[in-house]
Design an enzyme around this catalytic site. Structure first.
Site, PDB file in Angstrom:
ATOM      1  N   CYS A   2     -14.022   4.703  -6.750  1.00 52.45           N
ATOM      2  CA  CYS A   2     -15.157   5.595  -6.549  1.00 52.45           C
ATOM      3  C   CYS A   2     -15.395   5.806  -5.059  1.00 52.45           C
ATOM      4  CB  CYS A   2     -16.446   5.079  -7.167  1.00 52.45           C
ATOM      5  SG  CYS A   2     -16.332   4.628  -8.890  1.00 52.45           S
ATOM      6  N   ARG A  27      -9.858   7.713  -4.045  1.00 56.01           N
ATOM      7  CA  ARG A  27     -10.499   6.478  -4.501  1.00 56.01           C
ATOM      8  C   ARG A  27     -10.941   6.564  -5.966  1.00 56.01           C
ATOM      9  NH1 ARG A  27     -12.483   2.354  -1.159  1.00 56.01           N
ATOM     10  NH2 ARG A  27     -11.253   2.502   0.707  1.00 56.01           N
ATOM     11  N   TRP A  75     -14.328   6.671 -10.467  1.00 62.18           N
ATOM     12  CA  TRP A  75     -13.267   6.039 -11.245  1.00 62.18           C
ATOM     13  C   TRP A  75     -13.990   5.230 -12.311  1.00 62.18           C
ATOM     14  CZ3 TRP A  75     -11.510   1.229 -12.768  1.00 62.18           C
ATOM     15  CH2 TRP A  75     -10.189   1.166 -13.233  1.00 62.18           C
ATOM     16  N   ASN A  99     -21.194   2.620  -6.428  1.00 61.36           N
ATOM     17  CA  ASN A  99     -19.852   2.046  -6.598  1.00 61.36           C
ATOM     18  C   ASN A  99     -20.026   0.593  -6.996  1.00 61.36           C
ATOM     19  OD1 ASN A  99     -18.749   4.385  -5.686  1.00 61.36           O
ATOM     20  ND2 ASN A  99     -18.010   3.562  -3.736  1.00 61.36           N
ATOM     21  N   GLY A 100     -19.149   0.093  -7.865  1.00 59.26           N
ATOM     22  CA  GLY A 100     -19.234  -1.319  -8.240  1.00 59.26           C
ATOM     23  C   GLY A 100     -19.641  -1.480  -9.692  1.00 59.26           C
ATOM     24  N   GLU A 484       8.927  -4.105  -6.507  1.00 62.19           N
ATOM     25  CA  GLU A 484       8.181  -3.041  -5.825  1.00 62.19           C
ATOM     26  C   GLU A 484       8.725  -1.652  -6.209  1.00 62.19           C
ATOM     27  OE1 GLU A 484       5.545  -2.455  -4.341  1.00 62.19           O
ATOM     28  OE2 GLU A 484       5.906  -0.681  -3.120  1.00 62.19           O
ATOM     29  N   LYS A 488       6.544   1.293  -8.007  1.00 61.84           N
ATOM     30  CA  LYS A 488       6.391   2.636  -7.440  1.00 61.84           C
ATOM     31  C   LYS A 488       6.742   3.684  -8.482  1.00 61.84           C
ATOM     32  CE  LYS A 488       4.682   2.003  -4.860  1.00 61.84           C
ATOM     33  NZ  LYS A 488       3.931   1.100  -4.049  1.00 61.84           N
ATOM     34  N   GLU A 491       4.072   3.918 -11.346  1.00 60.85           N
ATOM     35  CA  GLU A 491       2.802   4.480 -10.882  1.00 60.85           C
ATOM     36  C   GLU A 491       2.815   5.999 -10.819  1.00 60.85           C
ATOM     37  OE1 GLU A 491       2.265   2.399  -7.030  1.00 60.85           O
ATOM     38  OE2 GLU A 491       0.149   2.512  -7.543  1.00 60.85           O
ATOM     39  N   HIS A 507      19.216 -13.198 -19.924  1.00 58.78           N
ATOM     40  CA  HIS A 507      18.224 -14.011 -20.637  1.00 58.78           C
ATOM     41  C   HIS A 507      17.234 -13.144 -21.403  1.00 58.78           C
ATOM     42  CE1 HIS A 507      19.822 -17.538 -18.671  1.00 58.78           C
ATOM     43  NE2 HIS A 507      19.850 -16.828 -17.557  1.00 58.78           N
ATOM     44  N   LYS A 603      -7.196   4.273  -5.403  1.00 58.95           N
ATOM     45  CA  LYS A 603      -6.556   3.661  -4.238  1.00 58.95           C
ATOM     46  C   LYS A 603      -7.036   2.245  -3.977  1.00 58.95           C
ATOM     47  CE  LYS A 603      -3.965   3.680  -0.549  1.00 58.95           C
ATOM     48  NZ  LYS A 603      -2.525   3.448  -0.779  1.00 58.95           N
TER      49      LYS A 603
HETATM   50  O1  M6R Z   1      -5.638  -2.339  -0.757  1.00 61.45           O
HETATM   51  P1  M6R Z   1      -4.735  -3.402  -1.288  1.00 61.45           P
HETATM   52  O2  M6R Z   1      -3.480  -3.557  -0.486  1.00 61.45           O
HETATM   53  O3  M6R Z   1      -5.428  -4.723  -1.458  1.00 61.45           O
HETATM   54  O4  M6R Z   1      -4.328  -2.906  -2.720  1.00 61.45           O
HETATM   55  C1  M6R Z   1      -3.562  -3.711  -3.570  1.00 61.45           C
HETATM   56  C2  M6R Z   1      -3.037  -2.920  -4.734  1.00 61.45           C
HETATM   57  O5  M6R Z   1      -4.099  -2.386  -5.475  1.00 61.45           O
HETATM   58  C3  M6R Z   1      -2.115  -1.782  -4.299  1.00 61.45           C
HETATM   59  O6  M6R Z   1      -1.061  -2.248  -3.530  1.00 61.45           O
HETATM   60  C4  M6R Z   1      -1.556  -1.061  -5.534  1.00 61.45           C
HETATM   61  O7  M6R Z   1      -0.716  -1.881  -6.249  1.00 61.45           O
HETATM   62  C5  M6R Z   1      -0.838   0.215  -5.092  1.00 61.45           C
HETATM   63  N1  M6R Z   1      -1.335   1.321  -5.856  1.00 61.45           N
HETATM   64  C6  M6R Z   1       0.629   0.136  -5.247  1.00 61.45           C
HETATM   65  O8  M6R Z   1       1.272   1.298  -4.884  1.00 61.45           O
END
Ligand code: M6R
Length: 608
Positions: A2, A27, A75, A99-100, A484, A488, A491, A507, A603
């Site tokens: 948010c 956000r 969000w 927010n929160g 990673e 990516k 996502e 396995h 984000k």
């Molecule tokens: O702001 P942060 O680095 O703490 O965020 C951590 C994760 O939420 C962030 O890396 C998330 O996994 C990304 N969307 C990955 O691309």
């Protein structure tokens, strides 16, 4: 999660709020809304499901010249994403954005219902609005009502609100959810994220937990939750307009992938010097003796930040045998029993510096007396302020929800910390030099991949965009890269993707291989080349559609081979990772996805 914006001054507020919301949209983008108020206390509330563009089209037909207002991009946590649940919420005299999460909102709702309050939305935020309205009836000021309400709520909040009884005042408060105030001549800007303030002012005040601010056209006065005056510290905002613009790229994600040579140079600048063989991180607040005493490093983060810590941990254990490294997922660590051996330093890795789970681990470790260092991008963020010392990665704003340039620089920063520990422990100059040289070469090597390979990767991506599933496999330092790479892809493309240690295939995961899957294999020409190659052959035998990313010219049997020329040896996985980033990006584009704002994500995850 948010975004909050607010403005009170002499300019037309709607366009300032909309422009701020557009910048904060990364956000959260389930719904958005703004409310403005004129000098006679007439309000204009506009809300829309979906993106800020939907809201913007409503503004076009409901324009006002009001000079104060608040806004929100959501969000969803409590209540589905629709107009009814969109902020700002309005109850009685109060308009509020939040927010929160208010954890005890059900109890409060029941109490307020006894006082004839009814609710239009399913949100905890509307309950907080009603609570403030209720207390305001008997309070001497809105500040007193807000203070009273905040003493009754359990949970996290960043809020901005006003009352129709006083159109010349916006009240804000924070507990666990960031808020920043931009101050300028006769106007005050409010935002949950500095990017909304860039271009308006570079004088900012970061609110601390427990603080309440009363904003008027004359400025802001801060109070604690007992309404005692608190002194505000005005700081300079270190963010430029360039870093929050696409600069000719189709998407922020692609721009940020291409930013990496330069963002990494910023991370390394002034910190390593291959000529003098030195590595120095200024903000650690640790003496050489303290560094020498480190025996254990805990690296904590979520998502990509967790993988970055894991990646760097593999490097650190390669160059010193006197330190054990463990990487921890913050959302797990905070709720499980864990032991911290003596001589431990914790590295708290976070791009935003606001991730709720990561912050909770930091608080727990501090409570246990563990030295905590931050590896953070967002200057002035909560984690950056709460740690005992640390290193900013300095990659500039990362707007795309999928993290790319932050990852590369987080790995570099944690690796530099490991090198400082190793140097204090007396690692040989030769070994130190190998790493420092490779770090120094890394930006140029990434640049070369971007120049030479992007076209080829784009073509390959088109071919694989039709698949439903993917396996990413690698060994040793390529295992975190496989994790990673898979994150990516999933996502941004919504292809189900899993990262595996290549040795684990037999396995279980090898059972998955069929024509719905493609496989991404990281094959470096090092001591594990033969082992990894065997894994690829085993997959091929079962009909794999393998894409091999490699730095060798040797013959490789695979459906596609992406050959990368690099002078690196140790840090090669970071170059291969750029290939995975481009692959994920181009596959997502080929599938027609919104790559910068993928569905269901936001984000900065400031709620658990
Ligand atoms: O702001 P942060 O680095 O703490 O965020 C951590 C994760 O939420 C962030 O890396 C998330 O996994 C990304 N969307 C990955 O691309």
């Amino acid at each position: 999660m948010c975004g909050i914006v607010g403005y009170i001054g002499g300019k037309e507020a709607q366009s300032i709020l909309i422009s701020g919301l557009k910048r904060l949209e990364y956000r959260g983008y389930d719904s958005a809304g703004i409310v403005t108020i004129d000098k006679k206390a007439k309000t204009t509330l506009l809300r829309a499901k979906g993106k800020v563009a939907e809201l913007d089209s409503k503004v076009a037909t409901h324009q006002t010249s009001d000079t104060a207002g608040i806004g929100h991009t959501r969000w969803a946590t409590h209540g589905e994403p629709n107009k009814r649940n969109a902020h700002p919420h309005h109850v009685g005299d109060i308009y509020l954005v939040h927010n929160g999460i208010i954890e005890n909102y059900q109890d409060l709702k029941r109490t307020l219902a006894k006082h004839d309050y009814t609710f239009k939305s399913d949100t905890d935020s509307e309950v907080l609005t009603a609570l403030i309205d209720y207390l305001y009836k008997d309070a001497s000021s809105l500040l007193e009502a807000v203070s009273g309400a905040l003493k009754m709520v359990v949970g996290a909040y960043g809020i901005a609100l006003f009352s129709v009884k006083n159109p010349d005042e916006i009240i804000i408060a924070r507990n666990g959810s960031p808020l920043i105030v931009g101050v300028a001549e006769d106007e005050v800007f409010i935002a949950s994220d500095a990017s909304a303030l860039v271009g308006y002012t570079d004088r900012v005040i970061y609110l601390h937990d427990g603080e309440i601010g009363v904003c008027t056209r004359e400025g802001i006065q801060l109070y604690d939750v007992d309404t005692q005056v608190v002194e505000a510290k005005v700081e300079k905002l270190e963010l430029d307009l360039q870093s929050i613009q696409k600069e000719g790229f189709d998407h922020f994600l692609l721009k940020e992938i291409y930013d990496q040579p330069n963002s990494l140079r910023s991370t390394l600048s002034g910190r390593i010097n291959p000529q003098t063989n030195s590595v120095k991180l200024g903000g650690l607040n640790m003496s050489d003796d303290e560094l020498r005493d480190v025996r254990n490093i805990m690296i904590i983060g979520c998502g990509t930040a967790y993988y970055a810590g894991m990646m760097a941990g593999y490097f650190i254990e390669q160059f010193t045998d006197d330190v054990s490294v463990r990487s921890e997922i913050a959302s797990e660590l905070r709720y499980r029993s864990f032991h911290v051996p003596d001589n431990t330093v914790a590295l708290i890795v976070s791009q935003s510096g606001e991730t709720a789970d990561t912050l909770a681990c930091l608080e727990e470790l501090k409570r246990r007396g563990v030295k905590c260092l931050g590896v953070v991008n967002a200057v002035g963020s909560t984690i950056a302020r709460e740690v005992d010392g640390g290193v900013y990665v300095h990659v500039g704003a990362e707007i795309s929800v999928a993290s790319t340039k932050a990852f590369t620089s987080q790995v570099a920063a944690v690796t530099m910390f490991g090198l400082m520990v190793a140097r204090a422990k007396g690692v040989s100059s030769k070994d130190l030099n190998t790493y420092i040289n490779e770090l120094d070469m890394l930006p140029g090597e990434i640049e070369a991949v971007l120049e030479r390979s992007a076209g080829e990767i784009q073509q390959i991506a088109k071919k694989y965009a039709k698949y439903d599933h993917a396996l990413y496999v690698g060994r040793d330092t390529h295992y975190p890269i496989a994790l990673e790479g898979a994150l990516k892809l999933k996502e941004v493309s919504y292809i189900q993707a899993e990262g595996y240690a290549a040795g684990e295939l037999k396995h279980g995961p090898i059972a998955l291989i069929d024509d719905r899957f493609f496989e991404v294999c990281y094959l470096q020409d090092n001591w594990l080349y033969e082992k990894t190659q065997s894994n690829i052959i085993e997959m091929n035998t079962r009909g794999a559609h393998a894409i091999v990313i490699t730095d060798t010219d040797k013959r490789i049997a695979a459906e596609e081979v992406i050959r990368i020329k690099t002078k690196l040896e140790l840090l090669t996985p970071l170059v291969f990772n750029v290939v995975s980033q481009l692959l994920a990006y181009y596959i997502a584009v080929a599938r027609g996805n919104d790559v910068d704002q993928p569905r269901n994500l936001a984000k900065s995850v400031t709620v658990e």
